[in-house]
Design a protein around this motif. Structure first.
Motif, PDB file in Angstrom:
ATOM      1  N   ASN A  41       0.823  -1.220   0.000  1.00  0.00           N
ATOM      2  CA  ASN A  41       0.000   0.000   0.000  1.00  0.00           C
ATOM      3  C   ASN A  41       0.852   1.263   0.000  1.00  0.00           C
ATOM      4  O   ASN A  41       0.528   2.233  -0.707  1.00  0.00           O
ATOM      5  CB  ASN A  41      -0.962  -0.006   1.187  1.00  0.00           C
ATOM      6  CG  ASN A  41      -2.055  -1.041   1.028  1.00  0.00           C
ATOM      7  OD1 ASN A  41      -2.435  -1.404  -0.085  1.00  0.00           O
ATOM      8  ND2 ASN A  41      -2.560  -1.542   2.135  1.00  0.00           N
ATOM      9  N   LYS A  44       2.312   1.677  -3.534  1.00  0.00           N
ATOM     10  CA  LYS A  44       1.303   2.138  -4.485  1.00  0.00           C
ATOM     11  C   LYS A  44       0.926   3.596  -4.237  1.00  0.00           C
ATOM     12  O   LYS A  44       0.709   4.357  -5.186  1.00  0.00           O
ATOM     13  CB  LYS A  44       0.074   1.238  -4.429  1.00  0.00           C
ATOM     14  CG  LYS A  44       0.322  -0.114  -5.062  1.00  0.00           C
ATOM     15  CD  LYS A  44      -0.926  -0.950  -5.117  1.00  0.00           C
ATOM     16  CE  LYS A  44      -0.660  -2.227  -5.898  1.00  0.00           C
ATOM     17  NZ  LYS A  44      -1.874  -3.007  -6.109  1.00  0.00           N
ATOM     18  N   ARG A  45       0.874   3.998  -2.992  1.00  0.00           N
ATOM     19  CA  ARG A  45       0.566   5.398  -2.677  1.00  0.00           C
ATOM     20  C   ARG A  45       1.681   6.315  -3.171  1.00  0.00           C
ATOM     21  O   ARG A  45       1.415   7.371  -3.735  1.00  0.00           O
ATOM     22  CB  ARG A  45       0.351   5.566  -1.176  1.00  0.00           C
ATOM     23  CG  ARG A  45      -0.149   6.969  -0.825  1.00  0.00           C
ATOM     24  CD  ARG A  45      -0.603   7.049   0.592  1.00  0.00           C
ATOM     25  NE  ARG A  45       0.547   6.972   1.491  1.00  0.00           N
ATOM     26  CZ  ARG A  45       0.452   6.965   2.800  1.00  0.00           C
ATOM     27  NH1 ARG A  45      -0.730   6.998   3.388  1.00  0.00           N
ATOM     28  NH2 ARG A  45       1.532   6.906   3.547  1.00  0.00           N
ATOM     29  N   SER A  48       1.344   6.645  -6.895  1.00  0.00           N
ATOM     30  CA  SER A  48       0.221   7.530  -7.218  1.00  0.00           C
ATOM     31  C   SER A  48       0.570   8.996  -6.999  1.00  0.00           C
ATOM     32  O   SER A  48       0.235   9.849  -7.823  1.00  0.00           O
ATOM     33  CB  SER A  48      -1.002   7.173  -6.371  1.00  0.00           C
ATOM     34  OG  SER A  48      -1.520   5.924  -6.761  1.00  0.00           O
ATOM     35  N   ARG A  49       1.239   9.285  -5.921  1.00  0.00           N
ATOM     36  CA  ARG A  49       1.629  10.667  -5.638  1.00  0.00           C
ATOM     37  C   ARG A  49       2.640  11.194  -6.648  1.00  0.00           C
ATOM     38  O   ARG A  49       2.592  12.352  -7.044  1.00  0.00           O
ATOM     39  CB  ARG A  49       2.206  10.780  -4.233  1.00  0.00           C
ATOM     40  CG  ARG A  49       1.157  10.702  -3.158  1.00  0.00           C
ATOM     41  CD  ARG A  49       1.786  10.867  -1.792  1.00  0.00           C
ATOM     42  NE  ARG A  49       0.764  10.857  -0.772  1.00  0.00           N
ATOM     43  CZ  ARG A  49       1.001  10.868   0.519  1.00  0.00           C
ATOM     44  NH1 ARG A  49       2.257  10.892   0.958  1.00  0.00           N
ATOM     45  NH2 ARG A  49       0.023  10.851   1.385  1.00  0.00           N
ATOM     46  N   ASN A  51       2.938  10.141  -9.714  1.00  0.00           N
ATOM     47  CA  ASN A  51       2.399  10.060 -11.077  1.00  0.00           C
ATOM     48  C   ASN A  51       0.884  10.272 -11.075  1.00  0.00           C
ATOM     49  O   ASN A  51       0.122   9.388 -11.482  1.00  0.00           O
ATOM     50  CB  ASN A  51       2.721   8.688 -11.688  1.00  0.00           C
ATOM     51  CG  ASN A  51       4.194   8.389 -11.692  1.00  0.00           C
ATOM     52  OD1 ASN A  51       4.919   8.866 -12.542  1.00  0.00           O
ATOM     53  ND2 ASN A  51       4.640   7.603 -10.718  1.00  0.00           N
ATOM     54  N   ASN A  55      -3.433   6.528 -15.172  1.00  0.00           N
ATOM     55  CA  ASN A  55      -4.637   5.796 -14.754  1.00  0.00           C
ATOM     56  C   ASN A  55      -4.213   4.605 -13.890  1.00  0.00           C
ATOM     57  O   ASN A  55      -3.024   4.325 -13.732  1.00  0.00           O
ATOM     58  CB  ASN A  55      -5.479   5.374 -15.969  1.00  0.00           C
ATOM     59  CG  ASN A  55      -4.780   4.368 -16.858  1.00  0.00           C
ATOM     60  OD1 ASN A  55      -4.109   3.448 -16.395  1.00  0.00           O
ATOM     61  ND2 ASN A  55      -4.936   4.528 -18.166  1.00  0.00           N
ATOM     62  N   GLU A  56      -5.192   3.888 -13.350  1.00  0.00           N
ATOM     63  CA  GLU A  56      -4.884   2.790 -12.418  1.00  0.00           C
ATOM     64  C   GLU A  56      -4.067   1.672 -13.071  1.00  0.00           C
ATOM     65  O   GLU A  56      -3.148   1.131 -12.445  1.00  0.00           O
ATOM     66  CB  GLU A  56      -6.163   2.218 -11.808  1.00  0.00           C
ATOM     67  CG  GLU A  56      -6.781   3.105 -10.746  1.00  0.00           C
ATOM     68  CD  GLU A  56      -5.821   3.475  -9.631  1.00  0.00           C
ATOM     69  OE1 GLU A  56      -5.215   2.573  -9.014  1.00  0.00           O
ATOM     70  OE2 GLU A  56      -5.654   4.682  -9.369  1.00  0.00           O
ATOM     71  N   ASP A  57      -4.388   1.320 -14.309  1.00  0.00           N
ATOM     72  CA  ASP A  57      -3.603   0.282 -14.991  1.00  0.00           C
ATOM     73  C   ASP A  57      -2.145   0.701 -15.127  1.00  0.00           C
ATOM     74  O   ASP A  57      -1.232  -0.094 -14.881  1.00  0.00           O
ATOM     75  CB  ASP A  57      -4.175  -0.028 -16.377  1.00  0.00           C
ATOM     76  CG  ASP A  57      -5.365  -0.974 -16.331  1.00  0.00           C
ATOM     77  OD1 ASP A  57      -5.619  -1.566 -15.268  1.00  0.00           O
ATOM     78  OD2 ASP A  57      -6.030  -1.115 -17.373  1.00  0.00           O
ATOM     79  N   GLU A  58      -1.910   1.950 -15.499  1.00  0.00           N
ATOM     80  CA  GLU A  58      -0.534   2.439 -15.663  1.00  0.00           C
ATOM     81  C   GLU A  58       0.209   2.457 -14.331  1.00  0.00           C
ATOM     82  O   GLU A  58       1.393   2.127 -14.270  1.00  0.00           O
ATOM     83  CB  GLU A  58      -0.549   3.835 -16.289  1.00  0.00           C
ATOM     84  CG  GLU A  58      -1.028   3.826 -17.734  1.00  0.00           C
ATOM     85  CD  GLU A  58      -1.337   5.209 -18.274  1.00  0.00           C
ATOM     86  OE1 GLU A  58      -1.759   6.086 -17.492  1.00  0.00           O
ATOM     87  OE2 GLU A  58      -1.154   5.411 -19.483  1.00  0.00           O
ATOM     88  N   LYS A  59      -0.487   2.805 -13.268  1.00  0.00           N
ATOM     89  CA  LYS A  59       0.136   2.795 -11.935  1.00  0.00           C
ATOM     90  C   LYS A  59       0.477   1.363 -11.515  1.00  0.00           C
ATOM     91  O   LYS A  59       1.542   1.112 -10.956  1.00  0.00           O
ATOM     92  CB  LYS A  59      -0.786   3.448 -10.911  1.00  0.00           C
ATOM     93  CG  LYS A  59      -0.933   4.941 -11.100  1.00  0.00           C
ATOM     94  CD  LYS A  59      -1.955   5.508 -10.136  1.00  0.00           C
ATOM     95  CE  LYS A  59      -2.237   6.967 -10.440  1.00  0.00           C
ATOM     96  NZ  LYS A  59      -3.285   7.505  -9.574  1.00  0.00           N
ATOM     97  N   ASN A  60      -0.424   0.431 -11.819  1.00  0.00           N
ATOM     98  CA  ASN A  60      -0.159  -0.978 -11.479  1.00  0.00           C
ATOM     99  C   ASN A  60       1.010  -1.525 -12.284  1.00  0.00           C
ATOM    100  O   ASN A  60       1.817  -2.305 -11.763  1.00  0.00           O
ATOM    101  CB  ASN A  60      -1.418  -1.820 -11.702  1.00  0.00           C
ATOM    102  CG  ASN A  60      -2.464  -1.569 -10.640  1.00  0.00           C
ATOM    103  OD1 ASN A  60      -2.153  -1.233  -9.498  1.00  0.00           O
ATOM    104  ND2 ASN A  60      -3.718  -1.722 -11.011  1.00  0.00           N
TER     105      ASN A  60
END
Length: 84
Positions: A41, A44-45, A48-49, A51, A55-60
């Motif tokens: 977590n 991932k946070r 996200s911060r 980038n 979108n969610e797929d790109e972050k994953n």
């Protein structure tokens, strides 16, 4: 006993290891899973911060690249592209 951590007092480390050894297998597994979940977590946070435009797929995909390498990242990209 040689300490495992350079910033922890040897006696404190001995007590911590003793406490860990007393845990049941279930408790050890629960703590390990909770720790792993927290690390995932936090990672991932941070992604996200750093980038916010992705979108969610790109972050994953970035998460997979950072933690598992470019080869698996490429396979995930291919899978996601085929899924669409």
């Amino acid at each position: 006993m040689i300490t495992q951590s350079i910033d922890t007092n040897a006696e404190v480390e001995r007590v911590l290891i003793s406490l860990l050894r007393k845990l049941s297998m279930k408790e050890k597994l629960e703590r390990t899973l909770a720790f792993s979940s927290s690390i995932i977590n936090l990672s991932k946070r941070a992604i996200s911060r750093a980038n916010p435009d992705l979108n969610e797929d790109e972050k994953n995909i970035l998460f997979v690249e950072y933690h598992y390498g470019v080869e698996l990242d490429s396979k995930l990209r291919k899978y996601l592209d085929q899924r669409k």
